[in-house]
Each structure stands twice: as C-alpha cells, then as structure tokens.
Design a protein around this motif. Structure first.
Motif, PDB file in Angstrom:
ATOM      1  N   ALA A 186       3.588  -3.121  -2.083  1.00  0.00           N
ATOM      2  CA  ALA A 186       3.388  -3.453  -3.500  1.00  0.00           C
ATOM      3  C   ALA A 186       2.992  -2.188  -4.254  1.00  0.00           C
ATOM      4  CB  ALA A 186       2.315  -4.522  -3.653  1.00  0.00           C
ATOM      5  N   ILE A 187       2.221  -1.302  -3.575  1.00  0.00           N
ATOM      6  CA  ILE A 187       1.964   0.054  -4.077  1.00  0.00           C
ATOM      7  C   ILE A 187       2.151   0.976  -2.879  1.00  0.00           C
ATOM      8  CG2 ILE A 187       0.426   1.574  -5.365  1.00  0.00           C
ATOM      9  CD1 ILE A 187      -1.182  -0.819  -6.272  1.00  0.00           C
ATOM     10  N   SER A 188       3.378   1.426  -2.700  1.00  0.00           N
ATOM     11  CA  SER A 188       3.665   2.227  -1.509  1.00  0.00           C
ATOM     12  C   SER A 188       3.212   3.671  -1.678  1.00  0.00           C
ATOM     13  CB  SER A 188       5.154   2.171  -1.185  1.00  0.00           C
ATOM     14  OG  SER A 188       5.918   2.612  -2.287  1.00  0.00           O
ATOM     15  N   ALA A 189       3.167   4.157  -2.924  1.00  0.00           N
ATOM     16  CA  ALA A 189       2.793   5.556  -3.193  1.00  0.00           C
ATOM     17  C   ALA A 189       1.699   5.595  -4.256  1.00  0.00           C
ATOM     18  CB  ALA A 189       4.005   6.340  -3.667  1.00  0.00           C
ATOM     19  N   ALA A 190       0.791   6.563  -4.126  1.00  0.00           N
ATOM     20  CA  ALA A 190      -0.354   6.658  -5.037  1.00  0.00           C
ATOM     21  C   ALA A 190       0.081   6.786  -6.494  1.00  0.00           C
ATOM     22  CB  ALA A 190      -1.224   7.855  -4.641  1.00  0.00           C
ATOM     23  N   GLU A 191       1.176   7.505  -6.728  1.00  0.00           N
ATOM     24  CA  GLU A 191       1.578   7.769  -8.121  1.00  0.00           C
ATOM     25  C   GLU A 191       1.961   6.481  -8.853  1.00  0.00           C
ATOM     26  OE1 GLU A 191       4.945  10.388  -7.826  1.00  0.00           O
ATOM     27  OE2 GLU A 191       6.321   8.718  -7.466  1.00  0.00           O
ATOM     28  N   MET A 192       2.282   5.423  -8.120  1.00  0.00           N
ATOM     29  CA  MET A 192       2.663   4.155  -8.765  1.00  0.00           C
ATOM     30  C   MET A 192       1.516   3.556  -9.568  1.00  0.00           C
ATOM     31  SD  MET A 192       4.936   2.505  -5.675  1.00  0.00           S
ATOM     32  CE  MET A 192       5.152   0.873  -6.417  1.00  0.00           C
ATOM     33  N   VAL A 193       0.269   3.927  -9.219  1.00  0.00           N
ATOM     34  CA  VAL A 193      -0.884   3.438  -9.972  1.00  0.00           C
ATOM     35  C   VAL A 193      -0.819   3.980 -11.404  1.00  0.00           C
ATOM     36  CG1 VAL A 193      -3.407   3.536 -10.165  1.00  0.00           C
ATOM     37  CG2 VAL A 193      -2.326   3.176  -7.936  1.00  0.00           C
ATOM     38  N   GLU A 194      -0.361   5.227 -11.554  1.00  0.00           N
ATOM     39  CA  GLU A 194      -0.258   5.837 -12.883  1.00  0.00           C
ATOM     40  C   GLU A 194       1.054   5.448 -13.567  1.00  0.00           C
ATOM     41  OE1 GLU A 194      -2.903   7.277 -13.927  1.00  0.00           O
ATOM     42  OE2 GLU A 194      -3.825   7.163 -11.937  1.00  0.00           O
ATOM     43  N   GLN A 234      -2.848  10.339   1.451  1.00  0.00           N
ATOM     44  CA  GLN A 234      -4.035   9.501   1.644  1.00  0.00           C
ATOM     45  C   GLN A 234      -4.242   9.184   3.126  1.00  0.00           C
ATOM     46  OE1 GLN A 234      -3.765   5.244   0.784  1.00  0.00           O
ATOM     47  NE2 GLN A 234      -5.757   5.342  -0.251  1.00  0.00           N
ATOM     48  N   TRP A 235      -3.177   8.771   3.764  1.00  0.00           N
ATOM     49  CA  TRP A 235      -3.234   8.309   5.163  1.00  0.00           C
ATOM     50  C   TRP A 235      -3.796   9.383   6.097  1.00  0.00           C
ATOM     51  CZ3 TRP A 235      -2.682   3.629   7.292  1.00  0.00           C
ATOM     52  CH2 TRP A 235      -2.313   3.500   8.636  1.00  0.00           C
ATOM     53  N   ASP A 236      -3.351  10.621   5.859  1.00  0.00           N
ATOM     54  CA  ASP A 236      -3.780  11.706   6.733  1.00  0.00           C
ATOM     55  C   ASP A 236      -5.293  11.898   6.708  1.00  0.00           C
ATOM     56  OD1 ASP A 236      -1.146  11.994   7.342  1.00  0.00           O
ATOM     57  OD2 ASP A 236      -0.814  13.833   6.198  1.00  0.00           O
ATOM     58  N   GLY A 237      -5.936  11.480   5.618  1.00  0.00           N
ATOM     59  CA  GLY A 237      -7.381  11.652   5.499  1.00  0.00           C
ATOM     60  C   GLY A 237      -8.189  10.445   5.952  1.00  0.00           C
ATOM     61  N   LEU A 238      -7.517   9.399   6.376  1.00  0.00           N
ATOM     62  CA  LEU A 238      -8.235   8.183   6.803  1.00  0.00           C
ATOM     63  C   LEU A 238      -8.333   8.147   8.326  1.00  0.00           C
ATOM     64  CD1 LEU A 238      -6.481   5.580   4.442  1.00  0.00           C
ATOM     65  CD2 LEU A 238      -8.803   6.478   4.201  1.00  0.00           C
ATOM     66  N   PRO A 239      -9.416   7.562   8.851  1.00  0.00           N
ATOM     67  CA  PRO A 239      -9.517   7.460  10.316  1.00  0.00           C
ATOM     68  C   PRO A 239      -8.540   6.414  10.847  1.00  0.00           C
ATOM     69  CG  PRO A 239     -11.370   6.341   9.257  1.00  0.00           C
ATOM     70  CD  PRO A 239     -10.563   6.964   8.151  1.00  0.00           C
TER      71      PRO A 239
END
Ligand SMILES: [Zn+2]
Length: 248
Positions: A186-194, A234-239
């Motif tokens: 539904a929001i696959s990429a961060a930029e979709m929020v903007e 984002q994913w790379d920074g999450l555990p």
C-alpha cells in the motif's frame, strides 16, 4: 497493554538495472513473523518462490533482477527462529504477487489457514496472468476470506488497504517497543508518503490514495513506525530476524 513480538524476515531482493548507467538497484522482499500475546505464531507473506534461489532474474514472474540466497527462503528464516512450517498457526496473505506468496506451497500439505480479502481472492482468480495460480492456489491451504479490517488479537489487526492490488492488506501490531504498521505494498516506497503517487496500473486512484492517507494518519495518531514494503533505505537500518524488532 498487550504486546506482540515482531520479527522482520529478509526474503531476498528484487532489482532493476538503470538503462543508462547499467547500475542495478535492489530492494528487499519482506516477510513478517508475529508471536502473539496469546501464544500464536502468525506469518505475513512467504516471499520469493523457491526457483528464484540462485537465479539472476525473476522470470517468468517479472522482468526484474533477483538476489535470493538459500538463507532468504522463508523456511530457512523461520528455522533460524526455531519455527517449523507446521508451527505457523495462521498465514496472512497481503496479496498474491509472486514475491509475497512465492512459498505458500510449503504450507499446502499442512492445511494452514490463510486470511485474505474476499475482493482480492476474486480479483486474483480473474487475473491469472498477474497472480500465478501455481503459487497461491495451493491444495491444502485453507483460505478464509475476510471483508475489510479484521482484529486477530487486541493490538494486532489487519487493515484493508486496496491500491497496489484490489483487496490488498496491511497489518497494525503493537510491540513491546511501540506500535508498527506493516504497510506492505500500500506504501511500497517512502517517497509515496510525500508524492501520493500510486501505481499506474491501479484503476481506482482515489481508493489507492485513500489507503495511503489512512496509513499515514494512523501512524501519526498512534506513533507507529510505518514500515514500507520495498524501501531498502529503511529496511537496511531495521533489525532483521532472528533479532526481534526494536525501534532503535
Ligand atoms: Zn511487493
């Protein structure tokens, strides 16, 4: 407050090559495992199909590059957590694109129950070109169609978020480290929020934007972390599993 344990499963990567520079850009194929307060083991999506392990392209399912290693198989990720496929009490199918239901076959023989939106089941059956039935019409899986939002346990619910696919589902879950929204595609990429940019192939743009609006508002109201479906930055920074989700 009732909380649940969340694990982010890295199930391989898909990528595209820039036609001009030749540079490949990859993003993750995600899955999620929730051990609930009531003691249930719930899997969200099953990632890439097994034939992609070691392959370089995602054909026949997509004209994308792939990087899927043996450890990216959902069964290997679960085994890392001490979980066998038979320990999965419930499978949430967000939608039937190949990179989200690729290993549903591993659960057919077990008769696993899977929750899917009724609208999505109907749409998938009507569009076998996009939603390869060989991956998800697996004998033995017990699909329970649901209509709209659905509470699994207090603090853990499915959100209907059509947009990337008719009857797409996202997940809201309260963890010991705060609430998390698994937006999936539904929001696959961060930029979709903007940008509120929705896939060109989805005919009902208003519905797709409404789903984004809804997830963004819910994240603001609840303070939840919004986890995007395919956002490597984002994913790379999450555990990732076997470590449990932690906010920091
Ligand atoms: Zn996806």
């Amino acid at each position: 407050v009732t909380t649940h344990d969340l694990y982010l499963l890295h199930l391989g990567r898909l990528g595209e090559r820039n036609a001009e520079t030749g540079e490949a850009r990859f993003s993750q194929v995600p899955g999620y495992l929730i051990r609930t307060a009531a003691g249930r083991t719930v899997l969200v999506d099953t990632g890439n199909p097994a034939p992609l392990i070691g392959a370089e392209t995602a054909r026949p399912w997509a004209a994308l590059l792939t990087e899927t290693r043996p450890e990216d198989d959902v069964l290997a990720r679960l085994a890392d957590l001490g979980i066998g496929p038979g320990d999965v009490d419930l499978l949430i199918s967000t939608h039937f694109d190949f990179d989200h239901c690729g290993r549903h076959d591993a659960f057919g023989a077990l008769g696993t129950e899977s929750l899917v939106q009724r609208r999505h089941l109907e749409a998938a059956r009507a569009d076998p070109r996009r939603y390869d039935p060989a991956l998800w019409e697996v004998a033995g899986i017990r699909y329970t169609p649901i209509d709209g939002d659905h509470e699994i346990e207090p603090g853990f619910r499915i959100l209907e978020t059509s947009g990337h696919a008719i009857g797409h589902q996202s997940v809201y879950v309260e963890t010991g480290d705060g609430p998390v929204i698994l937006a999936v595609d539904a929001i696959s990429a961060a930029e979709m929020v903007e940008t509120r940019q929705v896939p060109w192939w989805y005919s009902d743009r208003e519905e797709a934007v409404r789903s984004i609006d809804r997830l963004v508002s819910l994240a603001e109201e609840s303070g939840a972390l919004l986890v995007f479906g395919h956002e490597a930055s984002q994913w790379d920074g999450l555990p990732k599993s076997p470590r449990p989700y932690r906010r920091s």
